[in-house]
Motif scaffolding. Structure first.
Motif: not given
Lengths: 670, 670
Positions: A518-522, A535-540, A567-569, A592-594
């Motif tokens: 799982v890759h987390v990219e900023t 911008a954060i990108q989480v790729t499976n 919105e965060p949980a 994506p998460v911003r």
């Protein structure tokens, strides 16, 4: 033997009072003026510490300039000026020309200078070695001219002597400047003003410091924070660790009408309720005037206070550097060595020692261009002042040497002593009263309470280091594996295709499947008028569908201003964390998460740490696995249920590497 | 920011004078009262140091008694009494109840106490922690009663407060006693009063010290010397290292009519001739009154003094322990570990540092039951006072760590740091002004001059150790060889005799021949009314005739009283040596020498060292070969000519060991 009567009389005739200035003139090594090289440093240090204290009290962002020039063979001219509030004309002589005179000794709050000795000692030393008075310039408001006084210290009386006086125009709106001519030697090195200012910059990231050296070199430390640290409040002494004589003094000086009022107002941590209990236990009436207690009664009262359960010490009197600024300060100054790891700084809660609060902070940096075969570099600080001398006599050094660093991944002969490794350890002790071993304030005295806190803080930092080192070992193994796969697969495909006479197929899906992470990219957008955004990108990239939780941790002051999309949980403002449950991700899918901050917010993206739950750390790149002591938000069962294999058989994508020509053997370590 | 004017005013309103007692109350760690355990030691130490100083000034052999008793959970009662000259009634309050008050600060001579802080600090600490005044008893002559005063220290004013006063009978003819109640903890250990008194006994062999511990244990250190050390004289400051301000003070306070008189009388080392030269070079008239010089003139004068060649510093102000007493003190206290080697103690000549003379002495002990795999034990002393704390901050420690001890036969990782081995190193720094790192007087500050002397003294001691270790290696080899010969020869003779049917012959002559050593034997007669006597026997157990020279070295004070028979060929009273040319000795011949001392002379035979020239050290038992830098009295050729072989062929007595059944191969290593 001669008649003892005569002798006792002879001895008596020689008894004399010793002026405190005479004492220190003779024992100047105690003040840090042992040798020509140290003399420059001590003079600079005393002046700069005073400047920083004054600027903080005036809530000014400090701008301090240190000029050092050689004069003749063995003399050095030192000048330090600041943009602080200045000093009233009538106080200048005493502040610079009298030992044991100052504003901070009787105040129970954290300050760099506390003794009322330092800068006058430098003036004393200048007079002793070159006979020249100190030249002090001070300006207290924009419209006025500056007062310029030449001041010498009369050693026999310990009193200032104003040699000359003048008014002068000065372009600073307000501030103080002191100029001294010392018999001294300027050398750049491990214990030099250069090093002192560099280290001062680390723990005072709000200060701008300029050093002009005798050869014309100019070193500037720009500020990396534009917030003046909050002024610590004065607090009353806390009963824990207070001695009998100190309690007696508090009661005598109290002026409150009743004992119960004195207990709750003149001491810290005593609630009205505990005051009642304490008085009852010591059989003292609540309405007694506090100054009326006799010795035996004060003794009873102290015993009751020591036995009572009181409120913990307040942090108001202390000014810790804080995790964010420790990290930034280290990064600012250690930039050129590009350390691979900044451990999350550790700040211990305040404790009480002899009635005074103190706390310990530790920062740790590892790797990069730091020398791997040298003793670790220890940066010692007390009340934001670097300690450059007497490392061997300091409680901080002892605490570092007492820890078995081999357990945390550093070399150490025999499990004690200074460890070996590419590592910088920063330790800061903040207190309203730091117990220095001498007036030179270069080493902290041994104390069981301080030692305990130092050890706990160092252990916590060391654990971060151990985690980093074991993660790094695993990650190294994983990336080596990927590098091999990316090299072999195309060759395999090409050879096989040639053999069977088919075109080389697209391998992306296969590689993805084999990569199994799982890759987390900023990606960070440049600052714009509307603010700053990442911008954060989480790729499976794994062959299974994943239900993941994403966590971010950041300094509390940043979290308060952060905007998130989606919105965060949940958000925990006390811990500085926010988290999301990401939509179920099929293989090769991304989400994506911003994060954004308002315009003008001072933010460094490296201060945001990302963590992921739902995949073990062997299959995670660009973020850390959730630390073991963090709470997972989703039940483990839900995560497990959501995950299903992309194909009917996970082994489908496997390749028989042994058959490949490369000959490199790569096993599946899942 | 708030208006700076207001701020400067606010700050000014908080400026205050700080009483020196308030300062030390808050910073009691500086005085050595950091923790309950150290507090007991510091109190004992300050009291005992004062007692030793007072006894020395009164030329009394000190008899000091330290009593320590527990009181309640966390309190300790400390009482120290001595047989010193006592203190006049009117001085008692100031001596015990006022910081920076004393008789030794302004005197430029070696003393344990110099600061006028120590014992008053203990009284301050007692008042602070238990609220109890100090109880002081003092008696100045046999016919009077003792004054008993209870004294407290008023911290805000730094003045004594007499709580009560009485007269009492005391069985001491004169002396002082102080009793304190402290919040403290008594633990026996490495940094305890027990250890402190043990080490004090080493460097004060003229003192009798008694310690009564809380559990009733009584430890007594008897004196091993009955001579009170000479009282050091006060000397004027020496111009070398003197600072401008100090010279200005000397001239101002001089009172001499002319500058030239002030230079020769108020400074040390300036002869009338060098005074003339100095004045000429600084263009100052000899007849100027010394107090009339302005700053610039003092500067010129100082420069000329620093450039002039002056007389070396006098030793009069210093009280070194001396080689004899260092050796005896170590032997007295280290008796139970039975060291195999006491290196000849090294005393460096006095040097000047900042105008004050100092000197360094080093003693070194090796082997016996000392632990072979531990860091060497370092005993640090300053002005005959043991330093038990802050070893890491001390110039002595740094000098020891800076030496490469591997070159001298000790283990040391990487050639720096504390060496490993069965070794005790004693270092004593004596000065009219020891530069301590703090008022607790536990560590000596770094100083290039002191460091140089320390290193030279340590190197000299280390060379003695190296010589001893290599001799020991050779001697071990030799005695192993003899043991084998003494075992094999009789067996060989017996077997051979049985074979040939002859009686076993007398082997003595053969064994003597094979042993091949010159043997020096000392027989000591018990002390008698007519004095003490030792008979020395030199036997030539070699197969050649020998012309030998015998040397003895002993402390100068012993040599002055020694009687010899026969008369020595020469005596060097400065080096403490006497020597004889012995009559030519044929093989198996011997010659006697007698040494005697008058009745009552305190002599230890182990203080006499014997050396022999005329035979190399491989053939010498019971004495050392003449050190390489000693002068041989007879020409080498005369010695060689006198020596002739006992038989026509030296190989005559040789045995073919290979043929012997024992199988041990022994070669002739000559």
């Amino acid at each position: 033997m001669p008649a003892p009567r005569t002798l006792a009389q002879q001895l008596a005739s020689r008894q004399r009072e010793i002026s405190v200035a005479e004492f220190f003139e003779r024992n100047r090594q105690i003040l840090g003026f042992d040798n020509p090289q140290r003399a420059v440093l001590t003079a600079v240090k005393e002046a700069v510490d005073n400047s920083l204290d004054a600027c903080e009290e005036a809530k000014v962002l400090p701008e301090i300039r240190v000029e050092i020039a050689r004069e003749g063979v063995d003399r050095v001219r030192v000048a330090v000026d600041d943009n602080g509030p200045g000093i009233l004309r009538r106080e200048i002589p005493n502040v610079f020309g009298r030992l044991l005179y100052g504003s901070r000794f009787h105040a129970n709050r954290q300050a760099r200078g506390q003794q009322g000795i330092g800068i006058s000692a430098a003036v004393l030393f200048a007079g002793l070695t070159t006979g020249r008075p100190a030249r002090v310039t001070s300006k207290v408001a924009e419209e006025e001219a500056a007062h310029v006084l030449e001041i010498a210290l009369d050693t026999q009386k310990n009193l200032p002597h104003v040699v000359s006086e003048d008014l002068e125009l000065w372009d600073r709106p307000h501030g103080t400047r002191i100029e001294l001519l010392l018999k001294a030697k300027y050398v750049r090195g491990r214990q030099s003003p250069f090093e002192y200012l560099k280290n001062t910059a680390i723990v005072n990231p709000h200060a701008r410091l300029i050093l002009l050296e005798p050869d014309g070199t100019k070193a500037t430390y720009e500020r990396v924070s534009s917030e003046v640290p909050a002024i610590p409040h004065e607090v009353a002494p806390h009963p824990y660790g207070l001695e009998l004589g100190e309690l007696a003094s508090v009661l005598k000086a109290s002026g409150r009408p009743t004992l119960s009022e004195a207990l709750t107002r003149d001491l810290a941590g005593v609630s009205p309720r505990s005051a009642r209990e304490v008085l009852e236990q010591s059989h003292l009436p609540a309405r007694r005037p506090p100054s009326s207690l006799n010795g035996e009664e004060v003794e009873r009262l102290l015993a009751a206070l020591h036995g009572a359960s009181l409120l913990p010490p307040s942090t108001e009197a202390l000014s810790p550097i804080g995790g964010l600024l420790i990290k930034r300060g280290l990064r600012n100054v250690l930039g050129e060595v590009r350390p691979e790891f900044f451990a999350p700084p550790v700040s211990r809660p305040p404790r009480i020692r002899g009635g005074f609060p103190f706390l310990v902070e530790v920062g740790l940096v590892y790797g990069g261009n730091l020398p791997p075969d040298q003793p670790v570099q220890l940066l010692r600080f007390a009340n934001r002042v670097p300690l450059l001398f007497q490392q061997g006599a300091c409680a901080i050094t002892n605490a570092v040497q007492g820890l078995d660093w081999r357990r945390y991944g550093l070399e150490q002969r025999g499990g004690s002593g200074v460890p070996i490794g590419p590592c910088v350890i920063l330790v800061h002790v903040a207190s309203t009263k730091v117990p220095f071993t001498s007036e030179a304030k270069e080493a902290i005295a041994e104390d069981p309470e301080i030692d305990r806190e130092l050890t706990l803080a160092l252990q916590a930092s060391a654990r971060h280091l151990r985690t980093h080192l074991s993660r790094k070992a695993r990650r190294n193994f994983a990336s080596e594996k990927f590098a091999i796969i990316l090299k072999i697969l195309p060759k395999l495909a090409e050879k096989t295709s040639r053999l069977v006479g088919e075109p080389v197929p697209d391998l992306t899906a296969v590689i993805t499947k084999i990569m199994d992470v799982v890759h987390v990219e900023t990606a960070v957008a440049p600052a714009s008028a509307s603010g700053r955004c990442a911008a954060i990108q989480v790729t499976n990239y794994t062959p299974r569908a994943r239900l993941l939780e994403l966590f971010v941790e950041m300094p509390l002051e940043l979290l308060a201003k952060a905007r998130f999309s989606p919105e965060p949980a949940g958000v925990d403002p006390d811990l500085g964390r926010a988290w999301w449950t990401l939509a179920r991700l099929a293989p090769s899918e991304r989400t994506p998460v911003r994060v954004s901050f308002p315009e003008g917010q001072d933010v460094e993206w490296a201060d945001l740490d990302w963590y992921v739950a739902g995949v073990d750390e062997g299959h995670l790149l660009g973020a850390e696995a959730l630390p073991g002591d963090w709470e997972v938000r989703l039940p483990r069962a839900v995560i497990e249920a959501a995950a299903e294999d992309a194909g009917s058989d996970e082994a489908e994508g496997e390749v028989d590497y042994d058959a490949a020509e490369a000959g490199a053997k790569v096993g599946d370590d899942e």
